[in-house]
Design an enzyme around this catalytic site. Structure first.
Site, PDB file in Angstrom:
ATOM      1  N   SER A  80       6.131  -1.448   4.035  1.00 39.56           N
ATOM      2  CA  SER A  80       6.140  -2.688   4.828  1.00 39.56           C
ATOM      3  C   SER A  80       7.424  -3.480   4.606  1.00 39.56           C
ATOM      4  CB  SER A  80       4.925  -3.552   4.495  1.00 39.56           C
ATOM      5  OG  SER A  80       4.881  -3.848   3.119  1.00 39.56           O
ATOM      6  N   SER A  81       7.897  -3.538   3.348  1.00 42.72           N
ATOM      7  CA  SER A  81       9.107  -4.348   3.097  1.00 42.72           C
ATOM      8  C   SER A  81      10.329  -3.720   3.771  1.00 42.72           C
ATOM      9  CB  SER A  81       9.345  -4.513   1.596  1.00 42.72           C
ATOM     10  OG  SER A  81       9.536  -3.259   0.980  1.00 42.72           O
ATOM     11  N   ALA A  82      10.392  -2.398   3.801  1.00 43.66           N
ATOM     12  CA  ALA A  82      11.524  -1.738   4.468  1.00 43.66           C
ATOM     13  C   ALA A  82      11.484  -2.013   5.966  1.00 43.66           C
ATOM     14  CB  ALA A  82      11.488  -0.234   4.215  1.00 43.66           C
ATOM     15  N   ASP A 100      12.618   4.853   2.250  1.00 41.84           N
ATOM     16  CA  ASP A 100      11.834   3.952   3.116  1.00 41.84           C
ATOM     17  C   ASP A 100      12.702   3.346   4.225  1.00 41.84           C
ATOM     18  OD1 ASP A 100      10.038   4.415   1.087  1.00 41.84           O
ATOM     19  OD2 ASP A 100       9.306   2.355   1.008  1.00 41.84           O
ATOM     20  N   SER A 125       0.824  -1.209   0.000  1.00 49.12           N
ATOM     21  CA  SER A 125       0.000   0.000   0.000  1.00 49.12           C
ATOM     22  C   SER A 125       0.860   1.262   0.000  1.00 49.12           C
ATOM     23  CB  SER A 125      -0.911  -0.012   1.219  1.00 49.12           C
ATOM     24  OG  SER A 125      -0.109  -0.151   2.369  1.00 49.12           O
ATOM     25  N   GLY A 126       2.168   1.107  -0.224  1.00 47.40           N
ATOM     26  CA  GLY A 126       3.060   2.270  -0.253  1.00 47.40           C
ATOM     27  C   GLY A 126       3.459   2.748   1.138  1.00 47.40           C
ATOM     28  N   LEU A 127       3.227   1.902   2.150  1.00 42.54           N
ATOM     29  CA  LEU A 127       3.557   2.317   3.520  1.00 42.54           C
ATOM     30  C   LEU A 127       4.871   1.714   4.017  1.00 42.54           C
ATOM     31  CD1 LEU A 127       0.032   2.286   5.200  1.00 42.54           C
ATOM     32  CD2 LEU A 127       1.315   4.212   4.309  1.00 42.54           C
TER      33      LEU A 127
HETATM   34  O1  PMV Z   1       4.540   4.405  -3.293  1.00 41.34           O
HETATM   35  P1  PMV Z   1       5.937   4.462  -2.797  1.00 41.34           P
HETATM   36  O2  PMV Z   1       6.031   4.408  -1.292  1.00 41.34           O
HETATM   37  O3  PMV Z   1       6.809   3.444  -3.490  1.00 41.34           O
HETATM   38  O4  PMV Z   1       6.531   5.916  -3.132  1.00 41.34           O
HETATM   39  C1  PMV Z   1       6.959   6.303  -4.410  1.00 41.34           C
HETATM   40  C2  PMV Z   1       7.408   7.734  -4.419  1.00 41.34           C
HETATM   41  C3  PMV Z   1       7.857   8.258  -5.787  1.00 41.34           C
HETATM   42  O5  PMV Z   1       8.192   9.626  -5.611  1.00 41.34           O
HETATM   43  C4  PMV Z   1       6.737   8.169  -6.799  1.00 41.34           C
HETATM   44  C5  PMV Z   1       9.066   7.493  -6.329  1.00 41.34           C
HETATM   45  C6  PMV Z   1      10.350   7.685  -5.542  1.00 41.34           C
HETATM   46  O6  PMV Z   1      11.230   6.808  -5.668  1.00 41.34           O
HETATM   47  O7  PMV Z   1      10.525   8.705  -4.866  1.00 41.34           O
END
Ligand code: PMV
Length: 317
Positions: free
Chosen positions: A108-110, A152, A104-106
């Site tokens: 989790s893997s990191a 992350d 979800s972009g939070l």
């Molecule tokens: O969705 P995430 O947590 O992978 O964030 C990506 C953020 C971007 O700016 C779109 C890409 C990046 O590497 O900074």
């Protein structure tokens, strides 16, 4: 001997996509974490399991292979990569508790990577510091994913809310951001690589326009930095809303994300926007008041979690 280590997830508050082109960003650790419990294995194979994710796997750390006993593989590759690089292959049992939704972009893997490295080094009696954990965790993520932003793993290791400047320097905010937030996410995962590529192609086709938009996002991030320093919660919300409009204009919004953004505002959020790459994934809503209402509104159709930014990075017991 059992070792416990825990590391936080992260969320991007401002600057996604623009940061790829040198603009600033604001991101922070949240009070949702990955917790690893690591001990000697009761059998002669390494075991990785998680009740929260409903899986169990046997790991062959020499051949870098696993046999799934239950559930979906998900995060196993990160653990295998860590054990094959940093462990002597003696059998371990690793238990993961995770209150960060996967994909979800939070981050989790990191969080899993950082906490596993810390637990393993403590188990081995090795000396380590946060700088080396952040560096190694970034290498692990890069090996597994092919490419990874160091943000992350850095945020997960050190905790806190950070400002990444145009010259790539990281500064921690001194003030605590007291505002509460709600994250809303759908089951549709975002694909960071694909979204970054899309913005790149849009920029190539429309350089004059997209460059201005990315610069405007950078300026919003700078204004937000001041708003955070002065604890101006409503200003922060307003800036999130403007940022959302610009993210929409560069094509990273979706129907689902948009629906959540407006639902959150209707339920009383002072601001809401996509967090992370978009195209799926999550939104973040700032809730100086009405956190419960926003949570309920988002959780009705989709999934939501209540979060606060947190100073607590990785720790080991
Ligand atoms: O969705 P995430 O947590 O992978 O964030 C990506 C953020 C971007 O700016 C779109 C890409 C990046 O590497 O900074």
């Amino acid at each position: 001997m059992e070792i416990m280590a825990s590391a936080p997830g992260k969320t991007i508050l401002f600057g996604e996509h623009a940061v790829v082109y040198g603009e600033p960003a604001i991101a922070g650790a949240v009070n949702k974490r990955a917790t690893i419990r690591l001990r000697e294995s009761p059998s002669d194979v390494s075991i990785f399991k998680s009740d929260d994710l409903g899986f169990e796997a046997e790991l062959d750390t020499v051949a870098k292979r696993y046999t799934l006993k239950k559930g979906k593989p998900g995060i196993i590759k990160y653990i295998l990569e860590i054990l094959s690089q940093y462990h002597d292959h003696s059998p371990l049992e690793i238990d993961l508790s995770l209150d960060i939704p996967i994909g979800s972009g939070l981050g989790s893997s990191a969080a899993v990577t950082v906490s596993t490295l810390a637990a393993l080094f403590k188990y081995q009696g090795k000396k380590f510091d946060r700088i080396s954990i952040a560096k190694k965790a970034h290498e692990i993520e890069s090996n597994v994913q092919g490419m990874a932003s160091p943000l992350d793993t850095r945020v997960s290791t050190f905790g806190g809310l950070i400002y990444l400047s145009r010259d790539k320097k990281i500064a921690k905010f001194n003030t605590d951001l007291k505002t509460s937030f709600v994250i809303g996410y759908t089951s549709k995962r975002g694909n960071t690589g694909r979204m970054v590529k899309y913005v790149k192609s849009l920029k190539q086709r429309n350089p004059k326009i997209v460059n201005l938009i990315l610069r405007a996002i950078g300026n919003i991030t700078d204004e937000a930095k001041l708003a955070i320093a002065h604890n101006e919660e409503y200003k922060l919300g307003e800036l999130m809303n403007i940022n959302q409009g610009l993210l929409d204009s560069i094509g990273v919004n979706t129907n689902e994300l948009s629906r959540m953004v407006y639902l959150a505002r209707k339920a009383g959020a002072s601001g809401s926007k996509i967090t992370g790459a978009g195209g799926g994934g999550s939104i973040i809503a700032s809730c100086p008041r009405n956190q419960d209402r926003v949570f309920k509104a988002l959780n009705y159709y989709d999934n939501a979690i209540k979060v606060n930014f947190s100073k607590k990075g990785v720790f080991v017991n």
